[in-house]
Scaffold this motif. Structure first.
Motif, PDB file in Angstrom:
ATOM      1  N   ALA A   1     -14.641  -5.616  21.091  1.00  0.00           N
ATOM      2  CA  ALA A   1     -13.961  -6.400  19.698  1.00  0.00           C
ATOM      3  C   ALA A   1     -12.456  -5.795  19.435  1.00  0.00           C
ATOM      4  CB  ALA A   1     -14.864  -6.535  18.747  1.00  0.00           C
ATOM      5  N   ALA A   2     -12.389  -4.185  19.412  1.00  0.00           N
ATOM      6  CA  ALA A   2     -11.238  -3.585  19.219  1.00  0.00           C
ATOM      7  C   ALA A   2     -10.324  -3.688  20.497  1.00  0.00           C
ATOM      8  CB  ALA A   2     -11.405  -1.987  19.131  1.00  0.00           C
ATOM      9  N   SER A   3     -10.737  -3.745  21.634  1.00  0.00           N
ATOM     10  CA  SER A   3      -9.703  -4.108  22.682  1.00  0.00           C
ATOM     11  C   SER A   3      -9.278  -5.457  22.634  1.00  0.00           C
ATOM     12  CB  SER A   3     -10.556  -3.814  24.158  1.00  0.00           C
ATOM     13  OG  SER A   3     -10.963  -2.358  24.238  1.00  0.00           O
ATOM     14  N   ALA A   4     -10.191  -6.554  22.262  1.00  0.00           N
ATOM     15  CA  ALA A   4      -9.664  -7.847  22.258  1.00  0.00           C
ATOM     16  C   ALA A   4      -8.670  -8.122  20.947  1.00  0.00           C
ATOM     17  CB  ALA A   4     -10.779  -8.639  21.498  1.00  0.00           C
ATOM     18  N   GLU A   5      -8.788  -7.094  19.951  1.00  0.00           N
ATOM     19  CA  GLU A   5      -7.853  -7.269  18.768  1.00  0.00           C
ATOM     20  C   GLU A   5      -6.296  -6.701  19.441  1.00  0.00           C
ATOM     21  OE1 GLU A   5      -7.590  -8.187  15.986  1.00  0.00           O
ATOM     22  OE2 GLU A   5      -9.729  -8.773  15.621  1.00  0.00           O
ATOM     23  N   VAL A   6      -6.665  -5.577  20.292  1.00  0.00           N
ATOM     24  CA  VAL A   6      -5.116  -5.000  20.912  1.00  0.00           C
ATOM     25  C   VAL A   6      -4.335  -5.865  21.618  1.00  0.00           C
ATOM     26  CG1 VAL A   6      -4.270  -3.129  22.067  1.00  0.00           C
ATOM     27  CG2 VAL A   6      -5.934  -2.564  20.490  1.00  0.00           C
ATOM     28  N   HIS A   7      -5.417  -6.444  22.377  1.00  0.00           N
ATOM     29  CA  HIS A   7      -4.578  -7.708  23.603  1.00  0.00           C
ATOM     30  C   HIS A   7      -4.660  -8.993  23.315  1.00  0.00           C
ATOM     31  CE1 HIS A   7      -4.607  -4.184  26.501  1.00  0.00           C
ATOM     32  NE2 HIS A   7      -5.922  -3.928  26.058  1.00  0.00           N
ATOM     33  N   ALA A   8      -5.002  -9.210  21.584  1.00  0.00           N
ATOM     34  CA  ALA A   8      -5.149 -10.607  21.574  1.00  0.00           C
ATOM     35  C   ALA A   8      -3.876 -11.707  21.860  1.00  0.00           C
ATOM     36  CB  ALA A   8      -5.243 -10.617  19.883  1.00  0.00           C
ATOM     37  N   PRO A   9      -2.644 -11.028  21.776  1.00  0.00           N
ATOM     38  CA  PRO A   9      -1.434 -12.255  21.995  1.00  0.00           C
ATOM     39  C   PRO A   9      -1.539 -12.599  23.464  1.00  0.00           C
ATOM     40  CG  PRO A   9      -0.716 -10.027  20.714  1.00  0.00           C
ATOM     41  CD  PRO A   9      -2.076  -9.793  21.190  1.00  0.00           C
ATOM     42  N   TYR A  10      -2.063 -11.740  24.170  1.00  0.00           N
ATOM     43  CA  TYR A  10      -2.107 -12.214  25.746  1.00  0.00           C
ATOM     44  C   TYR A  10      -3.454 -12.367  26.425  1.00  0.00           C
ATOM     45  CZ  TYR A  10       2.358  -9.560  24.695  1.00  0.00           C
ATOM     46  OH  TYR A  10       3.363  -9.258  24.343  1.00  0.00           O
ATOM     47  N   LEU A  11      -4.706 -12.338  25.338  1.00  0.00           N
ATOM     48  CA  LEU A  11      -6.036 -12.366  25.732  1.00  0.00           C
ATOM     49  C   LEU A  11      -6.337 -13.854  26.427  1.00  0.00           C
ATOM     50  CD1 LEU A  11      -8.689 -10.749  25.986  1.00  0.00           C
ATOM     51  CD2 LEU A  11      -9.265 -11.594  23.994  1.00  0.00           C
TER      52      LEU A  11
ATOM     53  N   VAL B   1     -28.728  -8.794  23.757  1.00  0.00           N
ATOM     54  CA  VAL B   1     -27.699  -8.466  22.933  1.00  0.00           C
ATOM     55  C   VAL B   1     -26.529  -8.429  23.308  1.00  0.00           C
ATOM     56  CG1 VAL B   1     -27.372  -6.972  20.892  1.00  0.00           C
ATOM     57  CG2 VAL B   1     -29.746  -7.621  21.587  1.00  0.00           C
ATOM     58  N   LEU B   2     -26.311  -7.713  24.541  1.00  0.00           N
ATOM     59  CA  LEU B   2     -24.813  -7.389  24.875  1.00  0.00           C
ATOM     60  C   LEU B   2     -24.414  -8.721  25.239  1.00  0.00           C
ATOM     61  CD1 LEU B   2     -22.804  -5.521  25.499  1.00  0.00           C
ATOM     62  CD2 LEU B   2     -23.670  -4.907  27.836  1.00  0.00           C
ATOM     63  N   HIS B   3     -24.986  -9.279  26.344  1.00  0.00           N
ATOM     64  CA  HIS B   3     -24.463 -10.667  26.842  1.00  0.00           C
ATOM     65  C   HIS B   3     -24.070 -11.608  25.611  1.00  0.00           C
ATOM     66  CE1 HIS B   3     -24.364 -13.536  30.382  1.00  0.00           C
ATOM     67  NE2 HIS B   3     -23.283 -13.302  30.076  1.00  0.00           N
ATOM     68  N   LYS B   4     -24.829 -11.815  24.878  1.00  0.00           N
ATOM     69  CA  LYS B   4     -24.729 -12.788  23.497  1.00  0.00           C
ATOM     70  C   LYS B   4     -23.357 -12.397  22.748  1.00  0.00           C
ATOM     71  CE  LYS B   4     -26.991 -15.388  19.915  1.00  0.00           C
ATOM     72  NZ  LYS B   4     -25.833 -15.157  19.055  1.00  0.00           N
ATOM     73  N   GLY B   5     -23.476 -10.932  22.535  1.00  0.00           N
ATOM     74  CA  GLY B   5     -22.314 -10.651  21.763  1.00  0.00           C
ATOM     75  C   GLY B   5     -21.003 -10.798  22.330  1.00  0.00           C
ATOM     76  N   ILE B   6     -20.994 -10.689  23.842  1.00  0.00           N
ATOM     77  CA  ILE B   6     -19.766 -11.001  24.491  1.00  0.00           C
ATOM     78  C   ILE B   6     -19.288 -12.264  24.627  1.00  0.00           C
ATOM     79  CG2 ILE B   6     -18.690 -11.179  26.773  1.00  0.00           C
ATOM     80  CD1 ILE B   6     -20.402  -8.496  27.570  1.00  0.00           C
ATOM     81  N   GLY B   7     -20.220 -13.363  24.416  1.00  0.00           N
ATOM     82  CA  GLY B   7     -20.178 -14.684  24.444  1.00  0.00           C
ATOM     83  C   GLY B   7     -19.597 -14.938  22.916  1.00  0.00           C
ATOM     84  N   ASP B   8     -20.131 -14.187  21.988  1.00  0.00           N
ATOM     85  CA  ASP B   8     -19.788 -14.597  20.538  1.00  0.00           C
ATOM     86  C   ASP B   8     -18.273 -14.109  20.510  1.00  0.00           C
ATOM     87  OD1 ASP B   8     -22.221 -15.789  19.962  1.00  0.00           O
ATOM     88  OD2 ASP B   8     -23.027 -13.796  19.008  1.00  0.00           O
ATOM     89  N   LEU B   9     -17.811 -12.867  21.012  1.00  0.00           N
ATOM     90  CA  LEU B   9     -16.365 -12.574  21.159  1.00  0.00           C
ATOM     91  C   LEU B   9     -15.581 -13.354  21.783  1.00  0.00           C
ATOM     92  CD1 LEU B   9     -14.565 -10.135  20.364  1.00  0.00           C
ATOM     93  CD2 LEU B   9     -15.029  -9.207  22.465  1.00  0.00           C
ATOM     94  N   ALA B  10     -15.973 -13.865  22.822  1.00  0.00           N
ATOM     95  CA  ALA B  10     -15.019 -14.989  23.429  1.00  0.00           C
ATOM     96  C   ALA B  10     -14.721 -16.287  22.661  1.00  0.00           C
ATOM     97  CB  ALA B  10     -15.579 -15.259  24.813  1.00  0.00           C
ATOM     98  N   ALA B  11     -15.827 -16.480  22.101  1.00  0.00           N
ATOM     99  CA  ALA B  11     -15.824 -17.626  21.272  1.00  0.00           C
ATOM    100  C   ALA B  11     -14.825 -17.477  19.795  1.00  0.00           C
ATOM    101  CB  ALA B  11     -17.291 -18.273  20.527  1.00  0.00           C
ATOM    102  N   GLU B  12     -15.059 -16.185  19.454  1.00  0.00           N
ATOM    103  CA  GLU B  12     -14.351 -15.899  18.194  1.00  0.00           C
ATOM    104  C   GLU B  12     -12.816 -15.779  18.514  1.00  0.00           C
ATOM    105  OE1 GLU B  12     -13.334 -11.944  15.363  1.00  0.00           O
ATOM    106  OE2 GLU B  12     -15.266 -11.909  16.557  1.00  0.00           O
ATOM    107  N   PHE B  13     -12.271 -15.422  19.662  1.00  0.00           N
ATOM    108  CA  PHE B  13     -10.820 -15.724  20.343  1.00  0.00           C
ATOM    109  C   PHE B  13     -10.619 -16.694  21.087  1.00  0.00           C
ATOM    110  CE2 PHE B  13     -11.535 -11.209  19.103  1.00  0.00           C
ATOM    111  CZ  PHE B  13     -10.089 -10.851  18.692  1.00  0.00           C
ATOM    112  N   ASP B  14     -11.634 -17.926  20.925  1.00  0.00           N
ATOM    113  CA  ASP B  14     -11.393 -18.994  21.703  1.00  0.00           C
ATOM    114  C   ASP B  14     -10.854 -18.740  23.013  1.00  0.00           C
ATOM    115  OD1 ASP B  14     -11.250 -21.626  21.918  1.00  0.00           O
ATOM    116  OD2 ASP B  14      -9.241 -22.062  21.110  1.00  0.00           O
ATOM    117  N   VAL B  15     -11.419 -17.895  23.860  1.00  0.00           N
ATOM    118  CA  VAL B  15     -11.063 -17.616  25.210  1.00  0.00           C
ATOM    119  C   VAL B  15     -12.323 -17.915  26.108  1.00  0.00           C
ATOM    120  CG1 VAL B  15      -9.140 -16.213  24.914  1.00  0.00           C
ATOM    121  CG2 VAL B  15     -11.627 -15.243  25.152  1.00  0.00           C
TER     122      VAL B  15
END
Length: 437
Positions: A180-190, A215-229
């Motif tokens: 999630a922290a990495s996604a935040e850093v790269h958010a403009p280009y994610l 848990v890990l796979h579902k969390g990755i999916g939730d993270l993708a949904a949060e950033f709409d990617v």
């Protein structure tokens, strides 16, 4: 009552009946008194080879996953994965990018980085294994940000002293925080997240929630949904319909390529992602309905969706036999093993990462060792005539044998004999390495 259950069937019917529709329209126009132009030559309505098979597979996928899902067949699993990543992360762009900063996808550092067709940034190029890799580094159209998983051990092992990814002790919550922290850093280009999907400890998975979803796979999916990617999952060693709904872990599109699929790749995902892939195959590589083996894949997919329990029961029986035969190992060795079943790949994993602690553990051979012929565990399995096992780092994977036509039924006698051979091989190598007395 609607005439068709799925949208694509309605449009196929309209396309097939287009001449009749236009004829009826012209007659109506003449009755009204309009000046009707001459009729153009009629096109042949002959079906393409394999069209019925592909349409049947699409119906099975939609019936299992929902009408908003679709599928596409590619010539190989690696090409399917490459085209999926292109469509999901680069929008189909594969040439030199006009922009200075390319879009970026996140990729947790798993064993999937070494899979054929996996997306690899230059920093991790040395992690590639043997085989064909169709993704040109300079023409990917996107960058990859590799994120180490928390709790994993990334070290060097083997005769070649090369990198391994030991993932049995991955902490999913801590790993998701870093992702999630990495996604935040790269958010403009994610542009998306790429991950390997597996239910076994050796791939970084193993802890599931109350609904049985990792848990890990579902969390990755939730993270993708949060950033709409999009979230692209690599299951190029697995079969569909055996690991739950695509929507549960938040996967946008999954690529399958189990050996039972006769070398084909099957892409299953949301329509918005599958449609451009299908158009790309049609435009650049010919009609997907011309793929050899498509009718056999139709039969396999129908069987998987219709009776998945038959496959999972066989995997459960294999798991029981594996745990029973491993009981003949030395108690300390047996205690350090993690055994997990993976229904999607019709296999059981024996993971021995935990033999390594403060002292030397059982030897871990690397992908580089395999390339150089120095993987003693792999060579020993072949020398003993064991045909249902494969090795990747600290994971020994036993597969259901295929007696023909993709039936994959459990063979108790064969499994028992080959596991007895594995136990003896582990004892031989363990003693030579000084791990066992």
């Amino acid at each position: 009552m609607p005439r068709h259950k799925y949208r694509f069937r309605m449009y196929q019917t309209l396309a097939a009946e287009a001449p009749a529709v236009l004829d009826e329209a012209r007659k109506a126009a003449q009755e009204i008194g309009l000046d009707v132009p001459a009729s153009p030559a009629k096109r042949s309505g002959e079906d393409l080879p394999g069209e019925k098979a592909l349409d049947h597979i699409r119906e099975v996928v939609k019936g299992s996953y929902g009408g908003d899902y679709d599928c596409c067949v590619a010539g190989t699993p690696s090409s399917a994965l490459w085209m999926t990543c292109q469509a999901a992360f680069a929008g189909g762009h594969s040439g030199p990018a006009p922009q200075i900063l390319l879009p970026r996808c996140l990729a947790p550092r798993q064993k999937g980085l070494m899979a054929p067709g996996a997306v690899i940034p230059p920093k991790y190029e040395h992690l590639r294994g043997p085989g064909d890799y169709p993704i040109p580094k300079t023409r990917a159209g996107f960058d990859v940000v590799v994120v180490p998983l928390q709790g994993a051990v990334y070290g060097n092992h083997g005769v070649s002293n090369s990198p391994v990814s030991l993932l049995a002790s991955v902490n999913p919550e801590a790993s998701l925080e870093v992702l999630a922290a990495s996604a935040e850093v790269h958010a403009p280009y994610l542009c998306g997240i790429y991950s390997q999907g597996s239910s076994t400890p050796g791939c970084g998975f193993g802890r599931v929630d109350d609904q049985g979803v990792d848990v890990l796979h579902k969390g990755i999916g939730d993270l993708a949904a949060e950033f709409d990617v999009p979230h692209v999952t690599d299951q190029t060693y697995a079969l569909p319909f055996l690991s739950g709904s695509e929507a549960e872990p938040g996967t946008s599109v999954t690529v399958y390529g189990h050996r039972a699929m006769d070398g084909l790749g099957l892409i299953i995902g949301t329509e918005d992602l599958v449609t451009p892939i299908l158009k790309g195959i049609t435009a650049n590589r010919g009609e997907p309905t011309k793929q050899p083996g498509l009718r056999a894949l139709q039969d396999l997919v129908t069987d998987l969706a219709g009776d998945p329990d038959r496959y999972t029961r066989s995997v459960s029986r294999l798991y029981d036999t594996v745990t029973e035969e491993l009981g003949h190992l030395a108690p300390e060795f047996k205690k350090a093993l993690r055994v997990g079943k993976n229904s999607a790949s019709l296999s059981v994993e024996i993971n021995y990462e935990d033999t390594w602690g403060d002292e030397m553990g059982f030897p871990i051979f690397t992908v580089e060792d395999s390339r150089n012929g120095a993987n003693l565990l792999e060579a020993g399995i072949a020398a003993m005539g064991i045909s249902t096992m494969s090795v990747l780092e600290a994971s020994i994977v036993m597969h259901l044998p295929d007696p023909g036509q993709g039936r994959f039924q459990f063979d108790e006698e064969r499994a028992g004999l080959e596991l007895k051979g594995l136990v003896r091989l582990l004892e031989i190598i363990g003693k030579r390495a000084g791990y066992l007395d």
